[in-house]
Design an enzyme around this catalytic site. Structure first.
Site, mmCIF file in Angstrom:
data_model
loop_
_atom_site.group_PDB
_atom_site.id
_atom_site.type_symbol
_atom_site.label_atom_id
_atom_site.label_comp_id
_atom_site.label_asym_id
_atom_site.label_seq_id
_atom_site.Cartn_x
_atom_site.Cartn_y
_atom_site.Cartn_z
ATOM 1 N N HIS A 102 63.952 -72.625 -29.436
ATOM 2 C CA HIS A 102 62.939 -71.979 -30.271
ATOM 3 C C HIS A 102 62.546 -70.617 -29.693
ATOM 4 O O HIS A 102 62.442 -69.622 -30.409
ATOM 5 C CB HIS A 102 61.686 -72.869 -30.362
ATOM 6 N N HIS A 136 59.205 -78.890 -23.952
ATOM 7 C CA HIS A 136 59.845 -78.067 -22.930
ATOM 8 C C HIS A 136 58.916 -77.900 -21.733
ATOM 9 O O HIS A 136 57.690 -77.913 -21.865
ATOM 10 C CB HIS A 136 60.196 -76.676 -23.479
#
Length: 316
Positions: A167, A221
């Protein structure tokens, strides 16, 4: 600064010509798309995850604040809209084509590098425990104490793709390219001290940074993944932009290299045609001078022959 010819190179007049010149670039883009698909299909490396390593991998499994389908909108569609707006303002197909080509290369190269590293590293996500054991009951190998996941295979597969953040890298690749593009178009570094221009180009970078922050907040993450993804995306965006455009601080930083190359070729073509025209004029004048020089000689020969005939008649 080269002569400016805005509004005279549109999609209808020069679009096909520009596309043919860069046909090989579009073929490479298609190849990158195929590679990107393959990298998302193959199984990533399943790194060893011991029982004592689960302490930092038990964050809750939750939905994405920014879903996967929104990333192309942020990284590609949004910059594309801005590029289209500038085309309708300037009507320059060279700028439109090079900007779109640079944007797509920036995003796709970043995507391929990101997913290749993801598959090779296989770092577990912060929520890996709940991906591996959806019932909350850990199962480990009796000897190595490695995890023996009981969850869905597709969910576990995504659990091994933490580093770097896709992303974030995609967002910085697309929006980073947009920041470079805007800085050249509005001439941020014109040394006039307009801080408002600087705020304009920092806005896309802020959006990309917020995308990265959301990945940490969603526990998809680690912060290192986001930092690496942002650095990767911004680096590729910078290289891709400078491949097609001059630096924004350059006096010609408002247009792509292809535009100035076209102006140089057209100028050289005009010069060569004028040189040929001058050469023809010189040759024509030389021909006339030769004719003028030869004409008196012919008249002299005619008069001398007449005098000879008159003298021969007297003698007779």
């Amino acid at each position: 600064m080269p002569e400016i010819q805005l509004g005279s190179h549109t999609i209808r007049s020069h679009g096909a010509q520009v596309a043919r010149v860069h046909m090989h670039d579009w073929l490479i883009l298609m190849l990158l798309v195929v590679i990107e698909i393959i990298l998302n299909i193959i199984e990533p490396f399943h790194r060893f995850v011991g029982e004592d390593m689960m302490t930092d991998l038990k964050y809750p499994l939750q939905d994405n604040t920014i879903p996967l389908w929104a990333v192309p909108i942020i990284a590609i569609i949004l910059p594309f809209i801005v590029i289209i707006i500038f085309y309708f303002i300037r009507h320059d197909v060279y700028d439109l084509h090079q900007a779109i080509l640079g944007l797509l290369f920036s995003v796709l190269i970043t995507g391929v590098i990101t997913d290749a590293i993801k598959d090779a590293v296989g770092r577990p996500r912060p929520d890996f425990f709940w991906r591996c054991f959806p019932d909350g009951k850990g199962v480990f190998h009796p000897v190595t104490r490695n995890v023996q996941c009981t969850g869905f295979k597709s969910v576990i597969k995504e659990g091994h793709k933490s580093f770097p953040s896709g992303h974030t890298s995609w967002s910085f690749a697309g929006l980073g390219f947009l920041a470079w593009y805007l800085s050249g178009k509005i001439r941020v570094f014109d040394r006039r001290g307009h801080v408002a221009k600087l705020c304009v180009i920092l806005l896309p970078l802020l959006v990309a940074a917020l995308v990265g922050v959301s990945r940490v907040d969603d526990y998809w993450h680690h912060w290192q993944d986001v930092f690496a993804g942002g650095l990767l995306g911004m680096t590729v965006a910078s290289f891709c932009y400078l491949q097609f455009f001059p630096p924004p601080y350059d006096v010609d930083g408002w247009a792509p290299h292809a535009y100035f190359n076209m102006l140089a070729d057209s100028r050289n073509g005009n010069q060569s045609s004028s040189i040929n025209a001058n050469a023809l004029t010189v040759r024509h004048s030389e021909f006339e001078s030769v004719y003028i020089r030869s004409a008196p000689d012919a008249n002299a020969q005619d008069s001398s022959s007449i005098l000879e005939d008159m003298e021969s008649g007297r003698r007779n």
